[in-house]
Write a protein that holds these residues in place. Structure first.
Motif, PDB file in Angstrom:
ATOM      1  N   VAL A   1      -2.485 -25.239 -49.402  1.00 34.32           N
ATOM      2  CA  VAL A   1      -3.841 -25.517 -49.901  1.00 34.32           C
ATOM      3  C   VAL A   1      -3.767 -26.743 -50.819  1.00 34.32           C
ATOM      4  O   VAL A   1      -2.819 -26.856 -51.619  1.00 34.32           O
ATOM      5  N   SER A   2      -4.794 -27.643 -50.716  1.00 34.59           N
ATOM      6  CA  SER A   2      -4.867 -28.788 -51.643  1.00 34.59           C
ATOM      7  C   SER A   2      -6.169 -28.700 -52.432  1.00 34.59           C
ATOM      8  O   SER A   2      -7.192 -28.233 -51.924  1.00 34.59           O
ATOM      9  N   LEU A   3      -6.055 -29.096 -53.693  1.00 32.51           N
ATOM     10  CA  LEU A   3      -7.240 -29.165 -54.565  1.00 32.51           C
ATOM     11  C   LEU A   3      -7.518 -30.627 -54.875  1.00 32.51           C
ATOM     12  O   LEU A   3      -6.591 -31.392 -55.227  1.00 32.51           O
ATOM     13  N   SER A   4      -8.758 -31.014 -54.813  1.00 30.35           N
ATOM     14  CA  SER A   4      -9.124 -32.426 -55.059  1.00 30.35           C
ATOM     15  C   SER A   4     -10.468 -32.477 -55.797  1.00 30.35           C
ATOM     16  O   SER A   4     -11.444 -31.831 -55.368  1.00 30.35           O
ATOM     17  N   PRO A   5     -10.489 -33.174 -56.887  1.00 31.91           N
ATOM     18  CA  PRO A   5      -9.361 -33.832 -57.553  1.00 31.91           C
ATOM     19  C   PRO A   5      -8.470 -32.804 -58.213  1.00 31.91           C
ATOM     20  O   PRO A   5      -8.806 -31.638 -58.295  1.00 31.91           O
ATOM     21  N   THR A   6      -7.327 -33.283 -58.733  1.00 36.52           N
ATOM     22  CA  THR A   6      -6.389 -32.373 -59.377  1.00 36.52           C
ATOM     23  C   THR A   6      -6.649 -32.241 -60.869  1.00 36.52           C
ATOM     24  O   THR A   6      -5.965 -31.483 -61.548  1.00 36.52           O
ATOM     25  N   SER A   7      -7.673 -33.013 -61.362  1.00 34.25           N
ATOM     26  CA  SER A   7      -8.047 -32.867 -62.774  1.00 34.25           C
ATOM     27  C   SER A   7      -9.511 -33.273 -62.947  1.00 34.25           C
ATOM     28  O   SER A   7     -10.018 -34.118 -62.187  1.00 34.25           O
ATOM     29  N   LEU A   8     -10.139 -32.654 -63.924  1.00 34.22           N
ATOM     30  CA  LEU A   8     -11.524 -32.986 -64.255  1.00 34.22           C
ATOM     31  C   LEU A   8     -11.588 -33.345 -65.739  1.00 34.22           C
ATOM     32  O   LEU A   8     -11.131 -32.564 -66.586  1.00 34.22           O
ATOM     33  N   ALA A   9     -12.124 -34.514 -66.045  1.00 26.58           N
ATOM     34  CA  ALA A   9     -12.284 -34.945 -67.442  1.00 26.58           C
ATOM     35  C   ALA A   9     -13.786 -35.026 -67.738  1.00 26.58           C
ATOM     36  O   ALA A   9     -14.529 -35.763 -67.054  1.00 26.58           O
ATOM     37  N   PHE A  10     -14.194 -34.274 -68.705  1.00 25.54           N
ATOM     38  CA  PHE A  10     -15.617 -34.247 -69.082  1.00 25.54           C
ATOM     39  C   PHE A  10     -15.847 -35.163 -70.284  1.00 25.54           C
ATOM     40  O   PHE A  10     -14.982 -35.328 -71.149  1.00 25.54           O
ATOM     41  N   ALA A  11     -17.072 -35.726 -70.347  1.00 26.11           N
ATOM     42  CA  ALA A  11     -17.447 -36.584 -71.475  1.00 26.11           C
ATOM     43  C   ALA A  11     -17.605 -35.751 -72.733  1.00 26.11           C
ATOM     44  O   ALA A  11     -17.783 -34.541 -72.681  1.00 26.11           O
ATOM     45  N   SER A  12     -17.514 -36.459 -73.854  1.00 26.50           N
ATOM     46  CA  SER A  12     -17.700 -35.757 -75.145  1.00 26.50           C
ATOM     47  C   SER A  12     -19.061 -35.097 -75.140  1.00 26.50           C
ATOM     48  O   SER A  12     -20.085 -35.720 -74.768  1.00 26.50           O
ATOM     49  N   THR A  13     -19.042 -33.894 -75.596  1.00 23.99           N
ATOM     50  CA  THR A  13     -20.258 -33.103 -75.518  1.00 23.99           C
ATOM     51  C   THR A  13     -20.419 -32.319 -76.801  1.00 23.99           C
ATOM     52  O   THR A  13     -19.429 -31.782 -77.350  1.00 23.99           O
ATOM     53  N   THR A  14     -21.696 -32.265 -77.221  1.00 26.02           N
ATOM     54  CA  THR A  14     -21.963 -31.542 -78.464  1.00 26.02           C
ATOM     55  C   THR A  14     -21.656 -30.076 -78.255  1.00 26.02           C
ATOM     56  O   THR A  14     -21.928 -29.499 -77.178  1.00 26.02           O
ATOM     57  N   VAL A  15     -21.061 -29.528 -79.272  1.00 28.76           N
ATOM     58  CA  VAL A  15     -20.719 -28.096 -79.225  1.00 28.76           C
ATOM     59  C   VAL A  15     -21.970 -27.321 -78.875  1.00 28.76           C
ATOM     60  O   VAL A  15     -23.037 -27.512 -79.489  1.00 28.76           O
ATOM     61  N   GLY A  16     -21.826 -26.434 -77.849  1.00 28.46           N
ATOM     62  CA  GLY A  16     -22.920 -25.580 -77.429  1.00 28.46           C
ATOM     63  C   GLY A  16     -23.730 -26.157 -76.310  1.00 28.46           C
ATOM     64  O   GLY A  16     -24.500 -25.454 -75.660  1.00 28.46           O
ATOM     65  N   SER A  17     -23.543 -27.499 -76.080  1.00 29.10           N
ATOM     66  CA  SER A  17     -24.285 -28.126 -74.975  1.00 29.10           C
ATOM     67  C   SER A  17     -23.476 -28.005 -73.684  1.00 29.10           C
ATOM     68  O   SER A  17     -22.247 -27.864 -73.706  1.00 29.10           O
ATOM     69  N   THR A  18     -24.132 -28.101 -72.550  1.00 34.08           N
ATOM     70  CA  THR A  18     -23.468 -27.960 -71.242  1.00 34.08           C
ATOM     71  C   THR A  18     -23.637 -29.233 -70.454  1.00 34.08           C
ATOM     72  O   THR A  18     -24.748 -29.773 -70.346  1.00 34.08           O
ATOM     73  N   THR A  19     -22.496 -29.666 -69.879  1.00 36.36           N
ATOM     74  CA  THR A  19     -22.531 -30.880 -69.077  1.00 36.36           C
ATOM     75  C   THR A  19     -23.018 -30.561 -67.677  1.00 36.36           C
ATOM     76  O   THR A  19     -23.110 -29.397 -67.271  1.00 36.36           O
ATOM     77  N   ALA A  20     -23.203 -31.626 -66.981  1.00 43.31           N
ATOM     78  CA  ALA A  20     -23.451 -31.446 -65.540  1.00 43.31           C
ATOM     79  C   ALA A  20     -22.149 -30.968 -64.883  1.00 43.31           C
ATOM     80  O   ALA A  20     -21.049 -31.234 -65.351  1.00 43.31           O
ATOM     81  N   ALA A  21     -22.275 -30.241 -63.776  1.00 42.49           N
ATOM     82  CA  ALA A  21     -21.092 -29.685 -63.066  1.00 42.49           C
ATOM     83  C   ALA A  21     -20.309 -30.778 -62.356  1.00 42.49           C
ATOM     84  O   ALA A  21     -20.895 -31.747 -61.856  1.00 42.49           O
TER      85      ALA A  21
END
Length: 836
Positions: A726-746
């Protein structure tokens, strides 16, 4: 085989000794009662089978043989008549006996030095002469006359005994002469009973079983040649008996001069040893009522049974005296040539007689001048009567018992003529006679004649030393030629007779070389390398060859593998026949190569011998191992193979290895097998499956050893399964700085089945240090993922705290490397503060 059971009492007792025996015991013995065993089973007598080699079973009854001292001579200066000690005249490096020989076991009352002398000098006398005289004898001091021997009576069938003697391949001249006379008597000895008495030693030498030995206490029968069991017990006069008889013992090994009133202890033992082996006659008459020496047969009113010595009892030339009617006239005598002579070399002036007079004398041994010694010399006094046997050529001191025991069947090594072939037709007026060497023989001689067996009118050699051949000239070209070859063994001359037919020098002759082939021990079913026999025309005319065949008892175990012989063989020419050994059974195997031709003595033969050895066999169980389908690189649990020695001999194990096309996919993980495996034993070998590739895989467990069919093999099978990926792509996800309690886009992770088989998906979870800051917000993945298919997992970032945050998306499945992970990272920022 049928065993006959009879209940009867046989006791031999010297009447003159009755004063030495308690009256109650004396009466019991003379009345036919057994004082040691009063309970007698009823008699059951079955039909006689002449081929039976079982002793005829009877209630065990001891027979006693007594030897009385001579009366004191009227002249005190005169020596008593005494037996003489016989000792081997020459030391022998190699004993000729087969078996234990004569062995004396001494009672504690007999000094160790005396016992040692018995087992060297006295036993050596017999062991240096006879090849098959084996006896365990117990020696003790006790109440007796001079000496005596006791043992259980053993009865056997007469016919198989005489048949065995007759069928012997090599017989001494004495044996051949005596047997020829015995075999002229058509009726079984002593009527129709076909029974005779025999010593344990003689019976054992001719294969009779069921014989009875005696224990040292003379209280019970036992199996001869086992621990604590003796052929007979010899009792020599103790101090009280010596005093009562007015004599003492002289010991030859202690030196000094034998006094007039002394007897040589060893000569007494030696005489009794003669009796133990078989010089005793069963002929005796206490009174006119018949035999009283207890050699009577099993039937009521029996006329008695003979011992081997009695089979040579004559009343006149050609007339065997095979009856027991008391006589008032002496005349029954021992002869080895049908009654013609008293001894082998002539009448000698005095017969060796049997005491058949109705005079109250029995047949035990008196060392005196009357009745056994003096005018008549008794057969049972095998050592002769010292100083009174002058003129006898064969029954003198020493030679007498050798002659008797030899005619009984105890063998003396005999030289046998090997060339020319006995019974063949000689070629011309000269021949070189060659005979076999005899262990222990120091001299040989040969006579050749035409006037009868043992004649020497053509050639009589002086003693020739160790030579084993003699050229003889002046042979006739027709008629019978007699050859007698002599061997000097243990201080005595013995001889064997052979006959030939005279032939002219033009007679075609063939020689085979070698005359015997001995093959090495070989496993049953295996074939040896060929051995070659050379067939040579030794004559002056062409010989016609008819055939070369394998014959004999085990003919199928020998093969004629090749031959260069044709249908004719020119004078002086040779050809060869190759023979191989392929045993069909275990044990000693014999056969012969038989060459049929037009030459004198056809068919000529070569003796073939070899030993078949039972094959070594090994079994493997199970004979195949099938492993479950296994992912390439994975290892299964071990399966066990049992290696068992199913044969009768020890097997040598060389190795247990994995072989075959896919040998690297199977592993020998353990073994309990060593370098050898005893008969009936087992060991194990453990095998694991670790496929090195996908697909059907095969190999073998190979066990190498010295057993038949080596190497033995166990088939190994298994299927290697390609790994799920099985392969996973991408192998890492980096999210932008986000205010505590806020939710980013998926962000989306694609899970793809990169293998060739369906993958089972177990779970997709967020794990790691800051797992609560990341959310699996959606997934298209089910429980399985087909080969080449993809699904997605959506991840959102909702920091629960300020700062750098990390976690992992973990995909659990049955693919290689499970769980697969995607690194998650993002930074939580503190919310902005607002003041009013």
């Amino acid at each position: 085989m049928r065993i006959q059971n009879i209940a009867r009492v046989l006791v031999c007792l010297v009447v003159s000794m009755c004063g030495w025996i308690p009256a109650t015991a004396q009466q019991a013995l003379l009345s036919g009662e057994n004082v040691d065993d009063p309970a007698a089973p009823s008699r059951v007598l079955g039909p006689v089978d002449d081929q039976d080699h079982y002793a005829i079973s009877a209630r065990p009854v001891l027979r006693h043989h007594l030897m009385l001292p001579a009366s004191a001579p009227a002249d005190p200066s005169q020596q008593r008549s005494k037996p003489k000690l016989r000792a081997a005249t020459e030391a022998r490096a190699n004993a000729v006996k087969t078996g234990i020989g004569i062995v004396y076991t001494c009672d504690p009352s007999v000094p160790a030095s005396t016992c040692n002398y018995l087992n060297t000098t006295v036993a050596g006398y017999y062991n240096n002469i006879f090849t098959n005289a084996n006896a365990n004898i117990y020696i003790k001091f006790g109440t007796t006359g001079l000496g005596g021997s006791s043992g259980f009576i053993n009865l056997v069938h007469y016919t198989p005994y005489v048949t065995d003697l007759t069928n012997k391949a090599v017989k001494s001249s004495i044996q051949a002469s005596a047997l020829s006379a015995i075999n002229t008597y058509a009726t079984p000895a002593y009527g129709t009973q076909n029974i005779m008495g025999i010593s344990v030693a003689l019976g054992a030498a001719y294969g009779f079983t069921g014989l009875l030995g005696v224990n040292a206490a003379e209280t019970a029968s036992c199996t001869p040649y086992t621990s604590g069991c003796y052929n007979e017990v010899i009792t020599v006069a103790d101090a009280a008996s010596q005093a009562n008889g007015g004599f003492s013992f002289y010991y030859d090994d202690q030196g000094g001069t034998e006094a007039a009133n002394q007897y040589d202890f060893y000569a007494v033992v030696q005489h009794e040893t003669d009796e133990v082996l078989g010089t005793s006659s069963c002929i005796s008459t206490q009174n006119s009522s018949g035999l009283s020496d207890d050699c009577d047969g099993p039937d009521p009113g029996s006329k008695g049974i003979p011992s081997p010595v009695d089979l040579l009892r004559y009343s006149s030339p050609g007339k065997l005296a095979l009856d027991t009617t008391p006589s008032t006239t002496a005349g029954q005598y021992y002869s080895i040539d049908g009654g013609v002579h008293y001894g082998i070399g002539g009448d000698g002036g005095s017969p060796k007689v049997y005491n058949t007079l109705d005079n109250g004398d029995d047949f035990a041994d008196y060392i005196s001048s009357f009745p056994d010694c003096g005018t008549n010399q008794a057969v049972q006094d095998a050592e002769g009567c010292p100083g009174e046997d002058a003129g006898l050529t064969i029954v003198n001191d020493g030679q007498s018992e050798i002659t008797i025991l030899n005619t009984d069947g105890f063998d003396i090594p005999e030289a046998a003529i090997s060339s020319p072939k006995p019974g063949s037709t000689l070629s011309g007026s000269s021949a070189t006679f060659t005979w076999s060497a005899v262990s222990g023989a120091t001299d040989y001689a040969i006579t050749v004649g035409t006037t009868g067996v043992g004649s020497s009118n053509i050639y009589a050699s002086p003693s020739g030393g160790p030579a084993t051949s003699q050229a003889v000239t002046g042979l006739p070209t027709s008629g019978t030629i007699y050859a007698r070859v002599f061997s000097y063994v243990g201080g005595f001359w013995t001889s064997t007779d052979f006959t030939y037919t005279g032939g002219s020098s033009s007679s075609p002759t063939i020689s085979l070389s070698p005359t015997s082939l001995a093959f090495a021990s070989t496993t049953v079913g295996s074939t040896t390398a060929a051995q070659v026999v050379t067939v040579k025309n030794t004559g002056t005319a062409t010989v016609t060859l008819s055939s070369e065949t394998i014959a004999g008892t085990n003919a199928t175990s020998f093969l004629k593998s090749a031959t260069t012989c044709g249908t004719t063989l020119a004078a002086a020419a040779s050809c060869t026949v190759s023979v191989e050994f392929k045993p069909t059974a275990a044990g000693a195997l014999t056969g012969s190569l038989s060459v049929v031709d037009s030459a004198t003595g056809s068919p000529q033969t070569v003796a073939l011998t070899g030993t078949g050895v039972a094959p070594l066999t090994v079994s493997l169980s199970p004979t195949s191992l099938a492993f479950a389908s296994t992912t390439v690189g994975s290892t299964t649990a071990a399966q066990v193979v049992t290696v068992k020695n199913t044969g009768t001999g020890t097997v040598t194990l060389t190795s247990e290895t994995i072989t075959g096309t896919n040998a690297t996919s199977f592993l020998k993980s353990a073994t309990t097998c060593g370098t050898t495996l005893a008969a009936g034993a087992s060991c194990t070998v453990s095998v694991e499956f670790k496929p090195a590739a996908a697909g059907a895989l095969t190999g073998s467990l190979s066990v190498a050893d010295n057993a038949t069919g080596s190497p033995q093999a166990v088939a190994l099978t298994g299927t290697g399964v390609a790994p799920l990926t099985v392969s996973l792509s991408p192998t890492s996800l980096a999210f932008a700085s986000t205010t505590v309690g806020s939710t980013t886009a998926a962000q989306v992770v694609t899970v793809k089945n990169t293998g060739t088989a369906v993958v089972t998906l177990t779970s997709e979870t967020i794990t790691g240090t800051n797992a609560t800051s990341f959310l699996k917000s959606a997934t298209t993945c089910g429980t399985t993922l087909a080969a080449g298919a993809s699904c997605t997992v959506s991840v959102e970032f909702k920091p629960a705290a300020a700062g750098a945050l990390t976690a992992s998306l973990s995909i659990a499945d049955n693919a290689t490397g499970s769980p697969q992970t995607v690194a998650l990272s993002g930074t939580g920022t503190a919310p902005l503060a607002v003041s009013l």
